[in-house]
Motif scaffolding. Structure first.
Motif, short mmCIF file in Angstrom:
data_model
loop_
_atom_site.label_atom_id
_atom_site.label_comp_id
_atom_site.label_asym_id
_atom_site.label_seq_id
_atom_site.Cartn_x
_atom_site.Cartn_y
_atom_site.Cartn_z
N PRO A 74 0.81 -1.22 0.00
CA PRO A 74 0.00 0.00 0.00
C PRO A 74 0.85 1.27 0.00
N PHE A 75 0.22 2.33 -0.51
CA PHE A 75 0.87 3.63 -0.59
C PHE A 75 -0.03 4.70 0.02
N THR A 76 0.60 5.71 0.58
CA THR A 76 -0.09 6.94 0.97
C THR A 76 0.39 7.99 -0.01
N VAL A 77 -0.53 8.59 -0.74
CA VAL A 77 -0.18 9.60 -1.74
C VAL A 77 -0.75 10.95 -1.31
N PHE A 78 0.13 11.94 -1.25
CA PHE A 78 -0.28 13.32 -1.03
C PHE A 78 -0.39 13.93 -2.42
N ALA A 79 -1.62 14.07 -2.92
CA ALA A 79 -1.88 14.39 -4.32
C ALA A 79 -2.16 15.87 -4.55
N PRO A 80 -1.19 16.59 -5.14
CA PRO A 80 -1.41 18.00 -5.44
C PRO A 80 -2.44 18.17 -6.56
N THR A 81 -3.26 19.19 -6.43
CA THR A 81 -4.27 19.49 -7.44
C THR A 81 -3.62 20.24 -8.62
N ASN A 82 -4.39 20.40 -9.69
CA ASN A 82 -3.92 21.21 -10.81
C ASN A 82 -3.58 22.62 -10.34
N ALA A 83 -4.40 23.18 -9.45
CA ALA A 83 -4.14 24.53 -8.92
C ALA A 83 -2.81 24.58 -8.18
N VAL A 162 4.74 24.84 2.53
CA VAL A 162 3.68 24.25 3.34
C VAL A 162 2.49 23.91 2.46
N ALA A 163 2.05 22.65 2.54
CA ALA A 163 0.86 22.19 1.83
C ALA A 163 -0.17 21.75 2.85
N THR A 164 -1.41 22.13 2.61
CA THR A 164 -2.51 21.75 3.50
C THR A 164 -3.27 20.58 2.89
N VAL A 165 -3.61 19.61 3.73
CA VAL A 165 -4.46 18.51 3.29
C VAL A 165 -5.88 19.07 3.20
N THR A 166 -6.43 19.10 1.99
CA THR A 166 -7.77 19.66 1.78
C THR A 166 -8.85 18.59 1.76
N THR A 167 -8.49 17.38 1.37
CA THR A 167 -9.40 16.24 1.39
C THR A 167 -8.59 15.05 1.88
N ALA A 168 -8.99 14.49 3.01
CA ALA A 168 -8.24 13.38 3.60
C ALA A 168 -8.97 12.06 3.40
N ASN A 169 -8.20 10.99 3.51
CA ASN A 169 -8.74 9.63 3.59
C ASN A 169 -9.58 9.21 2.39
N VAL A 170 -9.05 9.43 1.19
CA VAL A 170 -9.70 8.92 -0.01
C VAL A 170 -9.14 7.50 -0.19
N MET A 171 -9.90 6.54 0.31
CA MET A 171 -9.41 5.16 0.38
C MET A 171 -9.34 4.53 -1.01
N GLN A 172 -8.28 3.77 -1.23
CA GLN A 172 -8.02 3.08 -2.49
C GLN A 172 -7.78 1.60 -2.19
N SER A 173 -7.85 0.75 -3.19
CA SER A 173 -7.59 -0.67 -2.95
C SER A 173 -6.13 -0.90 -2.57
N ASN A 174 -5.25 0.01 -2.98
CA ASN A 174 -3.82 -0.15 -2.70
C ASN A 174 -3.24 1.01 -1.88
N GLY A 175 -4.09 1.64 -1.09
CA GLY A 175 -3.59 2.71 -0.22
C GLY A 175 -4.62 3.77 0.06
N VAL A 176 -4.12 4.98 0.22
CA VAL A 176 -4.98 6.12 0.54
C VAL A 176 -4.40 7.38 -0.10
N ILE A 177 -5.29 8.25 -0.55
CA ILE A 177 -4.89 9.54 -1.11
C ILE A 177 -5.35 10.64 -0.17
N HIS A 178 -4.47 11.62 0.04
CA HIS A 178 -4.83 12.86 0.73
C HIS A 178 -4.57 13.98 -0.28
N VAL A 179 -5.60 14.72 -0.64
CA VAL A 179 -5.46 15.81 -1.61
C VAL A 179 -4.81 17.00 -0.90
N ILE A 180 -3.82 17.61 -1.56
CA ILE A 180 -3.12 18.76 -0.98
C ILE A 180 -3.16 19.94 -1.94
#
Length: 186
Positions: A74-83, A162-180
């Motif tokens: 599993p992976f934890t991904v801190f996913a930056p938005t297009n913005a 500094v990046a803020t987590v804007t959406t946390a705990n987007v569960m995936q079959s192979n981990g979790v995404i936190h949108v930053i």
């Protein structure tokens, strides 16, 4: 009269059932970039549907990381938005996407990934145990510092960004995404 009410209620339930089923399917997992995120799909399968993450998906493809992030994790991904990518200096994304900069692009992207599935609750516990901060090692081998600012979890990169987590705990079959909201830089 009772028969008419019963028929009307049955008809209404038949009309509403598909809408309610759709709502229930997403319950517990947020929508991201206008798309449902399914915990039965992997990081890539979900990310490609988010309108807010087209730059990230293009970068992952250019870096050759699709297969890795589609793997078991599993992976934890801190996913930056297009913005978040748009906040970088002009020309940065285009330069990073060039084939000759694949190594640099890979280093930036893997700085957003941590081995294991770390939920926001677990991250808060680590922050509390670390007396206000948690230092986590990314798959690139570099460190990120997680802190709380008010009710938000923030990540501080090696350059002090500094990046803020804007959406946390987007569960995936192979981990979790936190949108930053910012791109982290090693």
């Amino acid at each position: 009269m009772k028969l008419k009410i019963a028929l009307a209620a049955t008809a209404l339930s038949l009309v509403m059932a598909p809408a309610l089923a759709g709502t229930m399917m997403h319950h517990g997992n947020p929508m991201v970039g206008g798309a449902a995120m399914y915990p039965t799909k992997n990081i890539i399968e979900n990310a490609v549907n988010s309108k807010d993450h087209t730059t990230l998906v293009a970068a992952v493809k250019a870096a050759g990381l699709v297969e890795t992030l589609s793997g078991p994790g599993p992976f934890t991904v801190f996913a930056p938005t297009n913005a978040a990518f748009d906040r970088l200096p002009a020309g940065t994304v285009g330069t990073l996407l060039k084939p000759e900069n694949k190594g640099t692009l890979t280093a930036v992207l893997t700085y957003h990934v941590v081995a294991g599935r770390i939920t926001s609750g677990q991250l808060i516990k680590l922050i509390n145990a670390g007396r206000g901060k948690a230092v986590i090692t990314t798959v690139s081998g570099a460190k990120l510092t997680a802190k709380k600012m008010g009710k938000n979890i923030v990540l501080v990169d090696a350059k002090g960004g500094v990046a803020t987590v804007t959406t946390a705990n987007v569960m995936q079959s192979n981990g979790v995404i936190h949108v930053i909201n910012r791109v982290l830089l090693p």
